[in-house]
Design a protein around this motif. Structure first.
Motif, PDB file in Angstrom:
ATOM      1  N   LEU A   1       0.861  -1.178   0.000  1.00  0.00           N
ATOM      2  CA  LEU A   1       0.000   0.000   0.000  1.00  0.00           C
ATOM      3  C   LEU A   1       0.899   1.231   0.000  1.00  0.00           C
ATOM      4  N   SER A   2       0.705   2.129  -0.952  1.00  0.00           N
ATOM      5  CA  SER A   2       1.524   3.342  -1.029  1.00  0.00           C
ATOM      6  C   SER A   2       1.178   4.279   0.126  1.00  0.00           C
ATOM      7  N   GLN A   3       2.090   5.182   0.429  1.00  0.00           N
ATOM      8  CA  GLN A   3       1.875   6.129   1.519  1.00  0.00           C
ATOM      9  C   GLN A   3       0.653   7.004   1.241  1.00  0.00           C
ATOM     10  N   HIS A   4       0.452   7.383  -0.009  1.00  0.00           N
ATOM     11  CA  HIS A   4      -0.678   8.239  -0.360  1.00  0.00           C
ATOM     12  C   HIS A   4      -2.009   7.536  -0.093  1.00  0.00           C
ATOM     13  N   LEU A   5      -2.143   6.294  -0.555  1.00  0.00           N
ATOM     14  CA  LEU A   5      -3.394   5.559  -0.347  1.00  0.00           C
ATOM     15  C   LEU A   5      -3.569   5.155   1.108  1.00  0.00           C
ATOM     16  N   TYR A   6      -2.476   4.883   1.797  1.00  0.00           N
ATOM     17  CA  TYR A   6      -2.546   4.586   3.228  1.00  0.00           C
ATOM     18  C   TYR A   6      -3.086   5.801   3.982  1.00  0.00           C
ATOM     19  N   ALA A   7      -2.565   6.978   3.660  1.00  0.00           N
ATOM     20  CA  ALA A   7      -3.036   8.198   4.311  1.00  0.00           C
ATOM     21  C   ALA A   7      -4.502   8.457   3.994  1.00  0.00           C
ATOM     22  N   LEU A   8      -4.887   8.219   2.759  1.00  0.00           N
ATOM     23  CA  LEU A   8      -6.276   8.416   2.332  1.00  0.00           C
ATOM     24  C   LEU A   8      -7.225   7.486   3.102  1.00  0.00           C
ATOM     25  N   ALA A   9      -6.863   6.210   3.186  1.00  0.00           N
ATOM     26  CA  ALA A   9      -7.705   5.234   3.881  1.00  0.00           C
ATOM     27  C   ALA A   9      -7.774   5.531   5.370  1.00  0.00           C
ATOM     28  N   SER A  10      -6.649   5.983   5.957  1.00  0.00           N
ATOM     29  CA  SER A  10      -6.630   6.288   7.392  1.00  0.00           C
ATOM     30  C   SER A  10      -7.557   7.448   7.715  1.00  0.00           C
ATOM     31  N   LEU A  11      -7.487   8.513   6.919  1.00  0.00           N
ATOM     32  CA  LEU A  11      -8.340   9.671   7.160  1.00  0.00           C
ATOM     33  C   LEU A  11      -9.812   9.309   6.993  1.00  0.00           C
ATOM     34  N   ALA A  12     -10.124   8.509   5.977  1.00  0.00           N
ATOM     35  CA  ALA A  12     -11.513   8.099   5.756  1.00  0.00           C
ATOM     36  C   ALA A  12     -12.034   7.294   6.939  1.00  0.00           C
ATOM     37  N   SER A  13     -11.196   6.422   7.506  1.00  0.00           N
ATOM     38  CA  SER A  13     -11.620   5.604   8.647  1.00  0.00           C
ATOM     39  C   SER A  13     -11.934   6.476   9.854  1.00  0.00           C
ATOM     40  N   ILE A  14     -11.044   7.428  10.157  1.00  0.00           N
ATOM     41  CA  ILE A  14     -11.249   8.309  11.308  1.00  0.00           C
ATOM     42  C   ILE A  14     -12.486   9.187  11.114  1.00  0.00           C
ATOM     43  N   LEU A  15     -12.559   9.882   9.972  1.00  0.00           N
ATOM     44  CA  LEU A  15     -13.686  10.772   9.711  1.00  0.00           C
ATOM     45  C   LEU A  15     -15.003  10.003   9.650  1.00  0.00           C
ATOM     46  N   GLY A  16     -14.968   8.800   9.050  1.00  0.00           N
ATOM     47  CA  GLY A  16     -16.186   8.016   8.919  1.00  0.00           C
ATOM     48  C   GLY A  16     -16.793   7.659  10.256  1.00  0.00           C
ATOM     49  N   MET A  17     -15.952   7.284  11.220  1.00  0.00           N
ATOM     50  CA  MET A  17     -16.463   6.935  12.551  1.00  0.00           C
ATOM     51  C   MET A  17     -17.084   8.140  13.240  1.00  0.00           C
ATOM     52  N   PHE A  18     -16.402   9.286  13.195  1.00  0.00           N
ATOM     53  CA  PHE A  18     -16.929  10.488  13.843  1.00  0.00           C
ATOM     54  C   PHE A  18     -18.214  10.964  13.163  1.00  0.00           C
ATOM     55  N   VAL A  19     -18.244  10.963  11.838  1.00  0.00           N
ATOM     56  CA  VAL A  19     -19.423  11.437  11.112  1.00  0.00           C
ATOM     57  C   VAL A  19     -20.622  10.521  11.372  1.00  0.00           C
ATOM     58  N   SER A  20     -20.407   9.208  11.359  1.00  0.00           N
ATOM     59  CA  SER A  20     -21.508   8.268  11.570  1.00  0.00           C
ATOM     60  C   SER A  20     -22.125   8.423  12.955  1.00  0.00           C
ATOM     61  N   VAL A  21     -21.272   8.536  13.968  1.00  0.00           N
ATOM     62  CA  VAL A  21     -21.796   8.706  15.326  1.00  0.00           C
ATOM     63  C   VAL A  21     -22.529  10.035  15.447  1.00  0.00           C
ATOM     64  N   THR A  22     -22.001  11.083  14.841  1.00  0.00           N
ATOM     65  CA  THR A  22     -22.652  12.396  14.921  1.00  0.00           C
ATOM     66  C   THR A  22     -24.032  12.360  14.259  1.00  0.00           C
ATOM     67  N   ILE A  23     -24.116  11.761  13.074  1.00  0.00           N
ATOM     68  CA  ILE A  23     -25.411  11.626  12.393  1.00  0.00           C
ATOM     69  C   ILE A  23     -26.382  10.826  13.258  1.00  0.00           C
ATOM     70  N   GLY A  24     -25.903   9.715  13.794  1.00  0.00           N
ATOM     71  CA  GLY A  24     -26.751   8.876  14.649  1.00  0.00           C
ATOM     72  C   GLY A  24     -27.239   9.626  15.870  1.00  0.00           C
ATOM     73  N   ARG A  25     -26.355  10.404  16.511  1.00  0.00           N
ATOM     74  CA  ARG A  25     -26.732  11.145  17.715  1.00  0.00           C
ATOM     75  C   ARG A  25     -27.783  12.216  17.386  1.00  0.00           C
ATOM     76  N   ILE A  26     -27.556  12.962  16.316  1.00  0.00           N
ATOM     77  CA  ILE A  26     -28.483  14.050  15.978  1.00  0.00           C
ATOM     78  C   ILE A  26     -29.865  13.502  15.626  1.00  0.00           C
ATOM     79  N   LEU A  27     -29.914  12.496  14.761  1.00  0.00           N
ATOM     80  CA  LEU A  27     -31.202  11.968  14.319  1.00  0.00           C
ATOM     81  C   LEU A  27     -31.890  11.167  15.409  1.00  0.00           C
ATOM     82  N   SER A  28     -31.140  10.433  16.213  1.00  0.00           N
ATOM     83  CA  SER A  28     -31.778   9.658  17.290  1.00  0.00           C
ATOM     84  C   SER A  28     -32.318  10.598  18.368  1.00  0.00           C
ATOM     85  N   ALA A  29     -31.645  11.739  18.590  1.00  0.00           N
ATOM     86  CA  ALA A  29     -32.150  12.733  19.549  1.00  0.00           C
ATOM     87  C   ALA A  29     -33.470  13.316  19.068  1.00  0.00           C
TER      88      ALA A  29
END
Length: 379
Positions: free
Chosen positions: A348-376
């Motif tokens: 895995l190249s450094q560029h794609l590794y960085a891309l996948a890492s950022l997507a994983s972090i942002l995806g978790m935060f965004v999903s929980v935020t969406i879930g919290r707002i809509l479930s509230a």
């Protein structure tokens, strides 16, 4: 004067900071493990002389216990029932995510696309469990099955491609590896079925006769480490063996009381010691690059995953549908591990590794935020 704090000192600092931030995140409505990852992101800037080999070993033990605990959270019947819907969804998601990454490899399909596609298709079981009350009983099986299938699929994709690219296996050799892995897993589930039918009472009595929790923990660890070792020896990741052991130790086989006993012990060891180290270590090792291109890709990937999942999980209540989709499209910490391993092995190249890492972090935060707002709003 500089003070050498040693491995134990670093472990203490990591666990203490991770647990404090986990508690803070829990109080504001986010899963604790996101706080532990944030602790790692923070500590990575200060702990510059860490004993990396020792801490990496402890983090690998974290993977081992987390996967075994994840196996305990579901049983084979739930995976079988939920898999009828989640497996087609995973296959489509994996194909779509692989296609989306093609511009980063000059529109040429390579092993990098397949690895990043598997990372971008992962779901986070802890986030699924946090939003479970909005799923309904039937969909919870689907969501958890998707998380299980996607995490195992990411590890399998990585190790098969490592064998193919690094160790130069032929297609025939790759097929042999797949058959070998299938026979191994099939044998485990076959033995489990035989014991469940023929010797269930004997197993329950044997566990009941163990007077101390230490004896129960020791017995489970002997079984889990043995299966994990065999799993590693035949080319699978050791965590897959640990997960299978947790999956097999369900209440149907060992009885409800003994299952609760095992679950309590493994939960305490996992989330009290090793999980904080694992999550914080993922944050410490986090590498990414911030650019308009990467952010655009994340937005595209997330929107596509949400829309695809909504098509499979449609409900008359649009908020419930979006919450369900955000749970399945929650990415996962295991994606960080797969990306890190792929980068270390050179597939895995450094560029794609960085891309996948950022997507994983942002995806978790965004999903929980969406879930919290809509479930509230639903509440």
């Amino acid at each position: 004067m500089s003070v050498e704090i040693g491995v134990i000192g670093y472990v203490f600092i990591i666990i203490a900071v991770a647990r404090v931030l986990a508690e803070i995140f829990e109080r504001i409505g986010y899963p604790g493990f996101l706080g532990e990852i944030s602790a790692g992101l923070l500590l990575g800037s200060f702990l510059v002389s860490m004993p990396r080999e020792e801490l990496n070993l402890l983090a690998e033990l974290g993977v081992f216990f987390l996967m075994m605990y994840a196996g305990l959270e579901v049983n084979p019947e739930e995976v079988h029932l939920g898999g009828k819907k989640s497996l087609p969804l995973y296959i489509l998601t994996y194909a779509l995510m692989t296609f989306v990454t093609l511009p980063f490899t000059n529109y040429t399909l390579s092993h990098e696309n397949l690895i990043v596609g598997s990372i971008l298709s992962v779901a986070s079981a802890p986030i699924v469990l946090r939003l479970s009350r909005f799923f309904g009983g039937d969909f919870l099986h689907v969501a958890l099955s998707y998380a299980v299938i996607s995490e195992i699929g990411a590890l399998l994709s990585l190790y098969l491609l490592i064998n193919f690219e690094v160790y130069h296996l032929t297609y025939l050799g790759l097929l042999v590896e797949l058959l070998k892995d299938g026979v191994f897993l099939g044998a485990l589930f076959g033995i489990n079925y035989f014991l469940n039918v023929k010797h269930k009472v004997l197993i329950i009595r044997a566990l009941r006769n163990l007077k101390s929790d230490e004896a129960v923990f020791g017995l489970v660890m002997i079984l889990a480490t043995s299966i994990a070792l065999i799993s590693e020896m035949i080319g699978l990741h050791f965590s897959i063996g640990a997960f299978v052991v947790g999956l097999l130790l369900h209440s149907d086989l060992i009885g409800t009381k003994q299952y609760k006993r095992v679950h309590t012990i493994i939960s305490g060891v996992t989330y009290g010691i090793f999980a904080p180290i694992f999550f914080a270590w993922r944050g410490i090792n986090f590498e990414t690059e911030f650019s308009v291109e990467v952010v655009y890709l994340f937005v595209l990937v997330y929107v596509l995953r949400i829309l695809l999942t909504m098509g499979f999980t449609w409900n008359k209540d649009i908020r419930t549908t979006i919450i369900r989709a955000s749970g399945v499209a929650s990415f996962g910490v295991l994606g960080l591990l797969v990306g890190e391993l792929g980068y270390e092995y050179g597939v895995l190249s450094q560029h794609l590794y960085a891309l996948a890492s950022l997507a994983s972090i942002l995806g978790m935060f965004v999903s929980v935020t969406i879930g919290r707002i809509l479930s509230a709003k639903n509440s």
